[in-house]
Design an enzyme around this catalytic site. Structure first.
Site, PDB file in Angstrom:
ATOM      1  N   ASP A 239      -7.307   4.725 101.918  1.00  0.00           N
ATOM      2  CA  ASP A 239      -6.080   4.273 101.276  1.00  0.00           C
ATOM      3  C   ASP A 239      -4.966   5.199 101.753  1.00  0.00           C
ATOM      4  O   ASP A 239      -5.223   6.257 102.321  1.00  0.00           O
ATOM      5  CB  ASP A 239      -6.279   4.308  99.754  1.00  0.00           C
ATOM      6  CG  ASP A 239      -5.223   3.479  99.041  1.00  0.00           C
ATOM      7  OD1 ASP A 239      -4.349   2.918  99.721  1.00  0.00           O
ATOM      8  OD2 ASP A 239      -5.266   3.396  97.797  1.00  0.00           O
TER       9      ASP A 239
ATOM     10  N   ASP B 292       2.063   0.494 101.766  1.00  0.00           N
ATOM     11  CA  ASP B 292       2.838  -0.618 101.211  1.00  0.00           C
ATOM     12  C   ASP B 292       3.568  -0.191  99.942  1.00  0.00           C
ATOM     13  O   ASP B 292       3.322   0.893  99.414  1.00  0.00           O
ATOM     14  CB  ASP B 292       1.895  -1.802 100.903  1.00  0.00           C
ATOM     15  CG  ASP B 292       0.798  -1.420  99.930  1.00  0.00           C
ATOM     16  OD1 ASP B 292       0.143  -0.365 100.141  1.00  0.00           O
ATOM     17  OD2 ASP B 292       0.588  -2.134  98.941  1.00  0.00           O
TER      18      ASP B 292
ATOM     19  N   CYS C   5     -30.191   0.645  77.996  1.00  0.00           N
ATOM     20  CA  CYS C   5     -30.128   0.454  79.438  1.00  0.00           C
ATOM     21  C   CYS C   5     -31.378   1.029  80.093  1.00  0.00           C
ATOM     22  O   CYS C   5     -31.795   2.136  79.770  1.00  0.00           O
ATOM     23  CB  CYS C   5     -28.870   1.125  79.974  1.00  0.00           C
ATOM     24  SG  CYS C   5     -28.682   0.888  81.741  1.00  0.00           S
TER      25      CYS C   5
ATOM     26  N   CYS D 143     -31.597   1.157  83.505  1.00  0.00           N
ATOM     27  CA  CYS D 143     -31.270   1.416  84.902  1.00  0.00           C
ATOM     28  C   CYS D 143     -31.876   2.761  85.294  1.00  0.00           C
ATOM     29  O   CYS D 143     -32.177   3.582  84.422  1.00  0.00           O
ATOM     30  CB  CYS D 143     -29.757   1.381  85.126  1.00  0.00           C
ATOM     31  SG  CYS D 143     -28.912   2.936  84.750  1.00  0.00           S
TER      32      CYS D 143
ATOM     33  N   CYS E 200     -30.503   5.723  83.443  1.00  0.00           N
ATOM     34  CA  CYS E 200     -30.642   5.807  81.970  1.00  0.00           C
ATOM     35  C   CYS E 200     -32.077   5.725  81.482  1.00  0.00           C
ATOM     36  O   CYS E 200     -32.353   6.050  80.332  1.00  0.00           O
ATOM     37  CB  CYS E 200     -29.885   4.657  81.300  1.00  0.00           C
ATOM     38  SG  CYS E 200     -28.119   4.708  81.525  1.00  0.00           S
TER      39      CYS E 200
END
Lengths: 641, 641
Positions: free
Chosen positions: A88, A123, A273, A275, A278
């Site tokens: 960026d 930009d 969770c 995952c 976790c």
């Protein structure tokens, strides 16, 4: 550089080639702050499988400790990341802090020098509260800077950011002008405030108007979108890339991202969770972790939650059911429901990208389902392409157990014997019995209790249809007695489907003279249509639509003027296509703008001579802009002579 | 034995005590076939945390190889399971194969002998296609067998199965008669065919009518329900226990369960699961596993998918947001949407269990949201308890940015100055300005674009309201000029809220004579209400409702006859409650049936003397049936004298 592998409307699974490898889209690029590596880039690559990341060249340029290393070793070595690195430019910093001390030229040059694979133009961030004038003036600056960046790009790809605040026309204008430049990726910028303020409905305006102006062969990146709850909708609207700084930012703030929202650990009432981050934790053990480890754990959880949703989105694209996922996801916040309802405004645009048919059944999830482009398609075609068999209509109520012809078998026969056309008041609007087997009419599931909106639509549209189509008598199904006349419905069904699919003129060319309908012995359904001894059409059992036979295709070429159903290929492709090879985008010279994906198409040479029959994989704009990929899957090569 | 720990309407997190441990509900019991241990019971306990399982005593009894071991060692040892073992009786086998060769007495005795913790009656499986007569006759048999089983139970718990096919009245009758027997758990039986045929709307009828007849202090088990897609809805309707044979049955058939459906591995297009069973697999590696290992992997996946959803359901109960989860889940299939729409029929029953307020905001997800009991509550109370301040109404459109009094601040003031009552046309129906801060009016989020159904409801209900409430003038908000009269709105607001919350009579007793309203210096909102120098009420900032002060409570006891707002406790509880201790269920003698959870209540002794003021944690039927748990959280003990 960019190729569509699979698609579901505007949504696409793509392959984006860069010098540092191939990125499969939709993809999320984790934002890496080169100064705080919560999760190392190597872990992102190895453990999570992120093939690309995004980092900030402006921060690197302003950090004495890493600038020199970046310039000497290059970004990939500095970060220890073997994949694709996008940078960026400092625009977001200017949004946050008012200004940045760097010029567009400087930052482009710097991005090149540190070896960024995709560098971003500096930009101007157009704020949602800006006036139209202010926004328009700043777009001019952004466009000029983009032009400058392109002229400097060398072998770095350029990300040209679409701006325009909340003004749809400005977004479209900015996109159209960007399209003319040699830009490689189009981020849609200035949207973070909209997402932070739950202005998802305006986000829809912004994304769609940007997509309208851009060229389909470049990936579109929704800048700053990383929350799983918004991903499916953004992908549905054609966004290919995303980035997330929040996985780490939220983690530093003890906030866990879930598909239904973000929760602060201290406010959570349970941790449900499993995952990899976790799975061995309870809420208590997670809270008790030392700060650094806790942040890492939460950041890893956040990344897993994002990748899980992205994988799910891909699965739904593969299954052709992304609309259904989006309609579920948009129930998690009323502002998302507003966004879903907003799609209503863009039904015609969305229809352009809607395939002629899909493999699976369509599930209705609520009145918003009627915004789906398949409904719009049906609405338009029934208006433009339907020709009533007689001038008497018998109205039937919607019923479970499709196709209607099966569950209303005897009733349809009865009213037909009295010369009436059975018309079902369906959630799609009027369904004449002849069209009861086509996609999505027969391949759809509705709740048995209709909502008011759908009920009203269904009734009103049938009334309009009946008066528009010139029926002189309209009766309730129960009021029509058995007659001893009527009409042979199979040829009428074949004609109606052909008109619906190919238009009236083509249908008349296909089905004329001495017509013979071959049906399946098991199901009684239409299999083949023989017209004057030529096998012109075969009906597919799956979607009730026709496959065009070469004999049929030749008739259309002869009787219906171009560009109807035509894909024109360049001379060098002629021998291959004639032999039955697929048509690749690079060889497409022109294409009927009315062609939809999965449509039967006629592949012709520059003189209009038929070369092959096949199915369109892309629509006109895509065929003409993409350099790679299959445009038409050819079934029969017929030009060899 | 059973205690409610947390609740969200009919849904509850419970603690069910058995001789083999405590089961936290909602719980799913994996079905273990003692002859095919796809996943061992020890793994179920250790790895997945299942504290209870269910196995089939009929199969064991008929298997020469394990019957003797079961009788000698007991079930727990046979299975190697340290938790709670429930047994089924052979009823499902009779449904599958027509009959079983065992009597009710034999199988009850056998279940006792093998040491089952919860044994099941050999009930008659009522098929959905049975006539009402056939069903009714078979229920008589089931009831007799249940009575017999209870008389034999010893220290085994008895599961008494509610049958009744698809006949709501029979389900309710069967439940009501079961309630009278000393049964410990109530499975709802005969529902597997309904689930297999996606007849979820009828499943709603079956569950709710069973719940209506049963006693709230016994866990309800939905027999054969194990698919994650149905769990949230079943829990919302008050089911506490579930069982799943499908995790293993589907696995043997290579089918993976996901929240949005079941997929055959060979048909799947991608594997996007990060559960412990799948995380190291791609679709290819999973397909390539040797059969036995593949079945185990898929079975483990299925179990993780179920436990994940169950954990999520618990989280939503804790957050008081289960309705929102259910409304999302019911979009995954049109038949589930039908089930959601069916709740409309049971709004009054559901209202009984609906708390007076919740912590979080209410999210609107579609027209079905209006089925929520909070809407019904508001509709009833506005009709029965609202008294207009003047006879002139000024109508306002719904607007984002609640409470309305903030976003319409000046407009409300203007119409009031001309003696008009501001009335907002909200999705809840008419909202007089005095009620703009109460739950759920202010604590709700709607999309800014309303659907037709909601729009119509809102308009029609306001028109009815206006004519019913005796307004003689109705004007549009913009047509009312500034006046120089009007009324003091704060005392009117206090009265309106008090009437809404406590009824007209109690409100008149509370707010009378010389009324002083104390407001917050920061927000201008009502804090305290002083009536004739007594501090009778305090307003809560969170839900805009009143907390009752002891002085206020005394007035209601004096002026409003019982049982209004009363919870009567037995004499032995009097000293404790008077000192401010909580009221436990065991000590509740009577209770006003109009009391809702989270309501302000008056705790009184047998003579009606006020002992304490507090908040109801349960409703009447619960207070009277439960033996454990808090009935009223006491805030102020006032009886000490």
């Amino acid at each position: 550089m960019f190729e569509i592998v699979r698609r579901d409307g505007l949504a696409r699974i793509g392959r984006f080639e860069t010098r540092s490898g191939i990125l499969e889209t939709p993809a999320l690029l984790p934002v890496v702050n080169p100064k705080i590596l919560t999760i190392t880039p190597a872990e992102l690559y190895e453990e999570f499988g992120f093939k690309a990341l995004i980092t900030n060249s402006y921060i690197i340029k302003n950090s004495d400790d890493i600038r020199e290393r970046a310039l000497n070793e290059g970004l990939h070595s500095l970060l220890g990341f073997p994949g694709i690195v996008m940078t960026d430019s400092g625009t977001f910093q200017s949004h946050m802090y008012g200004e940045v001390e760097v010029s567009n030229e400087e930052i482009i040059e710097f991005q090149k020098n540190i070896g960024s694979d995709i560098g971003t133009v500096l930009d101007i961030f157009t704020e949602p509260f800006w006036s139209e004038e202010e926004t328009s003036a700043s777009i001019d600056v952004t466009l000029k800077r983009t032009r400058d960046a392109v002229s400097m790009k060398g072998d770095m790809m350029i990300a040209g950011v679409v701006q325009g605040s909340v003004y749809p026309d400005l977004r479209r204008m900015c996109s159209e002008r960007m399209k003319e430049m040699d830009v490689d990726v189009h981020p849609i910028g200035g949207v973070v405030p909209l997402m932070e303020q739950y202005r998802y409905s305006e986000l829809v305006d912004v994304i769609i108007n940007s997509k309208m102006g851009l060229s389909p062969d470049r990936p579109v990146h929704l800048f700053g979108a990383g929350h799983p709850m918004i991903l499916s909708l953004a992908v549905l609207l054609g966004c290919d890339m995303f980035d997330s700084a929040s996985y780490a930012k939220f983690a530093r703030d003890d906030r866990m991202m879930f598909i239904d929202g973000t929760y602060r650990i201290e406010d959570m009432l349970s941790l449900d969770c499993k995952c990899p981050a976790c799975k061995d934790h309870t809420l208590e053990t997670l809270r008790a972790l030392p700060e650094k480890e806790r942040i890492r754990t939460v950041a890893r959880h956040n990344l897993y939650e994002i990748t899980k949703e992205l994988a799910l989105v891909k699965r739904y694209i593969l299954e052709g059911r992304l609309w259904e996922l989006v309609e579920q996801r948009c129930r998690s916040h009323p502002a998302l429901l507003d966004a879903l309802r907003r799609l209503n405004v863009y039904r015609d645009f969305l229809e352009t990208y809607e395939p002629i048919s899909r493999d699976g059944a369509m599930f209705y999830t609520g009145p918003e389902t009627r915004n789906r482009p398949a409904f719009r398609r049906y609405e338009k075609r029934i208006e433009e392409r339907y020709v009533p068999v007689t001038d008497k209509a018998a109205l039937f109520e919607d019923r479970e157990g499709k196709p209607y012809g099966r569950s209303y078998c005897e009733d349809f026969a009865r009213v037909r014997s009295s010369g009436y056309v059975p018309i079902v008041l369906s959630p799609f609007g009027p369904v004449p019995a002849e069209l009861d087997e086509i996609y999505p009419i027969a391949q759809s599931l509705f709740p048995s209790v209709a909502d008011k909106e759908t009920e009203e639509y269904s009734e009103n549209s049938v009334m309009e249809f009946v008066s528009r189509s010139g029926f002189s008598e309209v009766a309730d199904m129960d009021d029509v007695p058995h007659g001893n006349g009527g009409y042979d419905h199979l040829p009428e069904k074949a004609k109606a489907v052909a008109r619906y699919q190919f238009g009236k003129e083509a249908a008349d060319a296909l089905i004329c003279g001495n017509v013979k309908i071959v049906t399946s012995k098991n199901t009684g359904k239409i299999r083949n249509v023989i017209s004057d001894d030529e096998h012109v059409l075969s009906m597919r059992a799956g979607d009730g639509l026709f496959t065009l036979r070469p004999e049929g295709a030749l008739r259309i070429v002869e009787k219906v003027p171009g560009p109807h159903m035509r894909v024109v290929v360049s001379d060098d492709a002629v021998p291959f296509v004639s032999e039955g090879r697929n048509v690749f985008c690079a060889f497409v010279k022109e294409c009927d703008p009315e062609i939809r994906t999965m449509d039967e198409v006629l592949v012709v040479d520059g003189n209009g001579k038929l070369l092959a029959v096949g199915r369109a994989m892309l629509i006109r704009d895509e065929m003409l802009s993409f350099r790679k990929g299959v445009a038409v899957k050819v079934r029969d090569g017929v030009g060899k002579s």
